[in-house]
Design an enzyme around this catalytic site. Structure first.
Site, short mmCIF file in Angstrom:
data_model
loop_
_atom_site.label_atom_id
_atom_site.label_comp_id
_atom_site.label_asym_id
_atom_site.label_seq_id
_atom_site.Cartn_x
_atom_site.Cartn_y
_atom_site.Cartn_z
N CYS A 2 38.72 136.72 2.83
CA CYS A 2 39.97 136.08 2.42
C CYS A 2 39.69 134.61 2.07
O CYS A 2 38.69 134.05 2.49
CB CYS A 2 41.00 136.12 3.54
SG CYS A 2 41.32 137.79 4.13
N ARG A 27 35.25 135.93 -4.20
CA ARG A 27 35.02 136.47 -2.86
C ARG A 27 35.68 137.84 -2.67
O ARG A 27 35.49 138.48 -1.65
CB ARG A 27 35.55 135.49 -1.80
CG ARG A 27 34.83 134.15 -1.85
CD ARG A 27 35.51 133.16 -0.95
NE ARG A 27 35.38 133.57 0.43
CZ ARG A 27 34.38 133.22 1.22
NH1 ARG A 27 33.41 132.49 0.75
NH2 ARG A 27 34.33 133.62 2.47
N TRP A 77 42.24 139.97 1.74
CA TRP A 77 41.45 141.21 1.68
C TRP A 77 41.93 142.00 2.89
O TRP A 77 41.65 141.61 4.02
CB TRP A 77 39.97 140.87 1.80
CG TRP A 77 39.06 142.05 1.72
CD1 TRP A 77 38.98 143.08 2.61
CD2 TRP A 77 38.11 142.33 0.71
NE1 TRP A 77 38.04 143.97 2.21
CE2 TRP A 77 37.48 143.55 1.05
CE3 TRP A 77 37.72 141.67 -0.45
CZ2 TRP A 77 36.48 144.12 0.27
CZ3 TRP A 77 36.72 142.24 -1.21
CH2 TRP A 77 36.11 143.45 -0.86
N ASN A 103 42.72 133.14 7.87
CA ASN A 103 41.51 133.96 7.74
C ASN A 103 41.02 134.28 9.14
O ASN A 103 41.07 133.41 10.02
CB ASN A 103 40.38 133.20 7.02
CG ASN A 103 40.64 133.07 5.54
OD1 ASN A 103 41.60 133.63 5.01
ND2 ASN A 103 39.77 132.34 4.86
N GLY A 104 40.52 135.48 9.36
CA GLY A 104 40.02 135.84 10.69
C GLY A 104 40.83 137.00 11.24
O GLY A 104 41.58 137.65 10.52
N GLU A 495 15.33 145.89 -0.49
CA GLU A 495 16.22 144.99 -1.23
C GLU A 495 16.65 145.63 -2.57
O GLU A 495 17.81 145.54 -2.97
CB GLU A 495 15.52 143.65 -1.44
CG GLU A 495 16.28 142.60 -2.23
CD GLU A 495 17.62 142.18 -1.63
OE1 GLU A 495 17.97 142.61 -0.53
OE2 GLU A 495 18.34 141.45 -2.31
N LYS A 499 20.57 146.32 -3.48
CA LYS A 499 21.23 145.76 -4.67
C LYS A 499 21.88 146.87 -5.50
O LYS A 499 22.99 146.74 -5.97
CB LYS A 499 20.24 144.99 -5.54
CG LYS A 499 19.78 143.67 -5.01
CD LYS A 499 20.78 142.53 -5.17
CE LYS A 499 21.43 142.20 -3.86
NZ LYS A 499 20.75 141.35 -2.96
N GLU A 502 24.98 148.25 -3.70
CA GLU A 502 26.07 147.29 -3.58
C GLU A 502 26.79 147.05 -4.90
O GLU A 502 28.01 146.93 -4.93
CB GLU A 502 25.47 145.96 -3.07
CG GLU A 502 26.51 144.91 -2.78
CD GLU A 502 25.89 143.59 -2.33
OE1 GLU A 502 24.70 143.36 -2.61
OE2 GLU A 502 26.61 142.81 -1.70
N HIS A 518 6.87 161.86 5.40
CA HIS A 518 7.31 162.30 6.72
C HIS A 518 8.74 162.83 6.69
O HIS A 518 9.47 162.70 7.66
CB HIS A 518 7.15 161.16 7.73
CG HIS A 518 5.73 160.71 7.87
ND1 HIS A 518 4.79 161.45 8.55
CD2 HIS A 518 5.08 159.65 7.36
CE1 HIS A 518 3.62 160.84 8.48
NE2 HIS A 518 3.76 159.74 7.76
N LYS A 617 40.64 149.18 4.14
CA LYS A 617 41.34 150.40 4.56
C LYS A 617 42.73 149.98 5.00
O LYS A 617 42.94 148.91 5.53
CB LYS A 617 40.62 151.01 5.76
CG LYS A 617 39.25 151.52 5.43
CD LYS A 617 39.23 153.03 5.65
CE LYS A 617 38.03 153.66 5.02
NZ LYS A 617 36.78 153.03 5.38
C1 F6R Z 1 23.68 141.54 -0.38
C2 F6R Z 1 24.31 140.43 0.33
C3 F6R Z 1 24.52 140.57 1.79
C4 F6R Z 1 24.24 139.23 2.50
C5 F6R Z 1 24.62 139.34 3.98
C6 F6R Z 1 24.32 138.07 4.74
O1 F6R Z 1 23.55 141.27 -1.74
O2 F6R Z 1 24.67 139.43 -0.25
O3 F6R Z 1 23.76 141.59 2.32
O4 F6R Z 1 22.90 138.93 2.36
O5 F6R Z 1 25.98 139.63 4.09
O6 F6R Z 1 25.01 136.99 4.21
P1 F6R Z 1 24.54 135.52 4.51
O7 F6R Z 1 23.20 135.35 3.86
O8 F6R Z 1 25.57 134.63 3.89
O9 F6R Z 1 24.45 135.37 5.99
#
Ligand code: F6R
Length: 622
Positions: A2, A27, A77, A103-104, A495, A499, A502, A518, A617
């Site tokens: 948020c 965000r 969010w 937020n929170g 990684e 990517k 995501e 395995h 959700k």
């Molecule tokens: C993936 C991604 C997340 C962040 C993770 C940690 O592309 O961006 O996996 O790497 O949420 O975030 P930070 O680095 O801000 O602690």
């Protein structure tokens, strides 16, 4: 995810708030809202489901707002309650005296709601935030009936009293119709930054909403709050102990937040990597002397050399950078190292022996699990260091020392340039320790020279973006991908898979290439895309054997190989070449094709590249 923006000053608040919300748009959110208090003491609230443009057009057409100079706005969010207008922030108390954005998570909202319902209060939304708004309103009314208007801000006192009842996390901004010049903000576990302008304050959960107004900021710490008026401000704890704030300068300029000519922030940030790495290396690596200078660790060199164990921790991509760091530390610094998910570390009652150093890795510096792991390790006596991008973030402020990435703002939701800079910092840290222990000057010099060459080498990989796009397009309808690598490239395989998942919503697995036989090899079927990191190095021949195993089962091989390696073509359907580099530095190059594969697949599939799919959700709160 948020976002909060709030304003008090001499300007009309509404455009500042709406522009600020747009800066936070990256965000992700599902609804948005704005509230202003006009000089007659009337509170006006507008909320809308969907994009900020929906809210904006409602305000400019059917529901205009008065020209007030106090207000706040929010992108939500959904966590508690569905993404509906009634659940969108700002929320008010049932007497409609105060409005709040939050937020929170208020963890004890259910108990507080019962308490307030028993007192006769009513609720309109399903959110935990409304419970806090009603609680503040209740306490405000009580204070008013006891003290009249009294001295100072009653709103401040009501917020303080309410926050004493709250369990959970919050970044909040609160206004009251009876105090049309007062903005109260507070934080615990959720970031809040106060931008200090001329007779004005812009508060936001992220610096990107502040930077176009001022570069002077105050970072609130947990359990701190501020009472802001156009011509005065006061910072104190929620127990009302006065604190003198430190005003610091924001590191990044407004242009760094702009998209420029790129189609998406993710692509912009992938292409910014050569420069980000140059900035990350600046003044830190001297190839002539074979020396690493890390200002943020100047007072800790001895502890690092004496360290018996290094714990690297983070989440997601940052954890992958930690895994690269794990290989680097053992290889170059010869120190026992463990890379652990922060979310696991914090809850498992970890053993932290004497001479342990914990390094929290985080782009944002705000990830709750990473922060909690850091605090746990610190509590148990470890030296706590941070590898963080966002200057002044909570993790950066809570560590004993650290190394900033200087990668510039990362707006795209998928971490790219932060990852490569994290790997660079891991290399610098390994050399910093290694050189003080067993490493000779020549080896250190050679690696520093290799590091300094990476930005130009990376540019050569980026020039192949079109080639990578064409390869990716052949496979982007496939719903299952594998990413395999050995040694330093195992984290890169993870990684690559992360990517793709995501950003493109394609199922992908990353694993050590040797692990495949395995069990997971059973998944390989005709035409399944399998990305191998097969660069020249110690395990090259073994990787070729793994490629053969996959080909035998009909998998389609996309190999990331070293320039000049012609034999790899015999084993692969497609080859993406990266320049040659020392094995320890190769992850910095081999990850770039992975990032581009994910990006091009996402674009081809019509995915929302810079913003994650909304996974919120609908949780019904009774
Ligand atoms: C993936 C991604 C997340 C962040 C993770 C940690 O592309 O961006 O996996 O790497 O949420 O975030 P930070 O680095 O801000 O602690």
């Amino acid at each position: 995810m948020c976002g909060i923006v709030a304003y008090v000053g001499r300007k009309i608040a509404q455009p500042v708030l709406i522009e600020g919300l747009k800066r936070l748009e990256y965000r992700g959110y599902d609804s948005a809202g704005v509230a202003v208090v006009d000089d007659k003491g009337d509170l006006h609230i507008r909320r809308a489901v969907g994009r900020i443009s929906v809210l904006e057009s409602a305000i400019s057409t059917t529901q205009p707002l008065p020209g007030a100079t106090l207000g706040m706005a929010h992108t939500r969010w959904a966590t508690h309650g569905a993404p509906t207008e009634v659940n969108a922030h700002p929320h008010t108390d049932d007497g409609k005296q105060i409005a709040l954005v939050h937020n929170g998570i208020i963890e004890n909202y259910a108990a507080l709601k019962k308490f307030l319902t028993d007192k006769g209060h009513t609720f309109t939304s399903q959110t935990d935030t409304e419970v806090l708004a009603v609680l503040i309103g209740d306490l405000y009314t009580e204070l008013k009936s006891k003290n009249g208007n009294g001295n100072g801000s009653l709103l401040q006192k009501a917020v303080q009293a309410a926050l004493h009842e709250v369990e959970g996390t919050y970044g909040i901004a609160v206004v009251c119709k009876n105090e049309p010049e007062t903005l109260v903000v507070a934080r615990k576990g959720s970031p809040l930054i106060i931008g200090v302008g001329e007779d004005e304050y812009i508060v936001a959960s992220d610096a990107s909403a502040i930077v176009e107004h001022t570069s002077r900021v105050i970072y609130l710490n947990d359990n701190e709050m501020a009472v802001l008026k156009p011509d005065s401000f006061r910072t104190c704890t929620i127990d009302d102990i006065e604190i003198s704030p430190t005003i610091t300068q924001l590191e990044n300029k407004i242009e760094e937040y702009e998209l420029g000519d790129y189609e998406h922030y993710m692509l912009k940030e992938i292409f910014e990597q050569p420069n980000a790495i140059r900035n990350c290396l600046r003044g830190r690596a001297d190839p002539r002397e074979g020396r690493i200078v890390l200002g943020g660790l100047a007072n800790h060199a001895r502890e690092l050399v004496k360290a018996k164990r290094i714990i690297l921790t983070g989440q997601g991509t940052a954890w992958h950078a930690g895994l690269v760091g794990d290989y680097l530390m053992e290889d170059l610094a010869k120190v026992v190292t463990e890379c652990t998910y922060a979310s696991e570390f914090r809850y498992r009652n970890p053993i932290v022996e004497e001479n342990t150093v914990v390094v929290a890795i985080s782009q944002s510096g705000e990830t709750a699990d990473t922060l909690a792991a850091l605090r746990e390790a610190k509590e148990k006596g470890a030296l706590a260091l941070g590898v963080v991008n966002v200057v002044g973030s909570t993790i950066a402020r809570e560590t004993d020392g650290g190394i900033y990435l200087h990668a510039g703002p990362e707006i795209g939701v998928a971490s790219t340039k932060a990852f490569t800079c994290q790997c660079v910092v891991m290399t610098l840290l390994s050399l910093f320790i290694g050189r003080r222990k067993f490493m000779g000057q020549a080896q250190c010099q050679e690696l520093i020279e290799g590091l300094c060459a990476i930005p130009d080498q990376m540019t050569r990989v980026l020039e192949q973006s079109d080639v990578i796009r064409k390869i990716t397009h052949q496979f982007c309808e496939r719903e299952n991908w594998l990413f395999l690598g050995r040694g330093y490239h195992y984290p890169i395989a993870l990684e690559g898979a992360l990517k793709l998942k995501e950003i493109s919503y394609i199922h992908a697995e990353g694993m050590p290439a040797a692990e495949m036989k395995h069990g997971p090899i059973a998944l390989i079927n005709e035409g399944m895309p399998v990305v191998f990191v097969a660069t020249r190095g110690l395990q090259y021949d073994k990787v070729i054997s793994n490629i053969e195993e996959v080909r035998a089962r009909g998998g389609h091989i996309i190999a990331i190989a070293t320039e000049g390696d012609t034999q790899i073509k015999r084993y692969s359907d497609h080859v993406i070449y990266v320049p040659d580099a020392a094995e320890a530095l190769q992850p910095l190059l081999s990850v770039v094709p992975m990032q581009l594969i994910a990006y091009h697949a996402a674009v081809a599939r019509g995915c929302n590249v810079d913003k994650p799919r909304n996974l919120a959700k609908s949780v019904t709160v009774e």
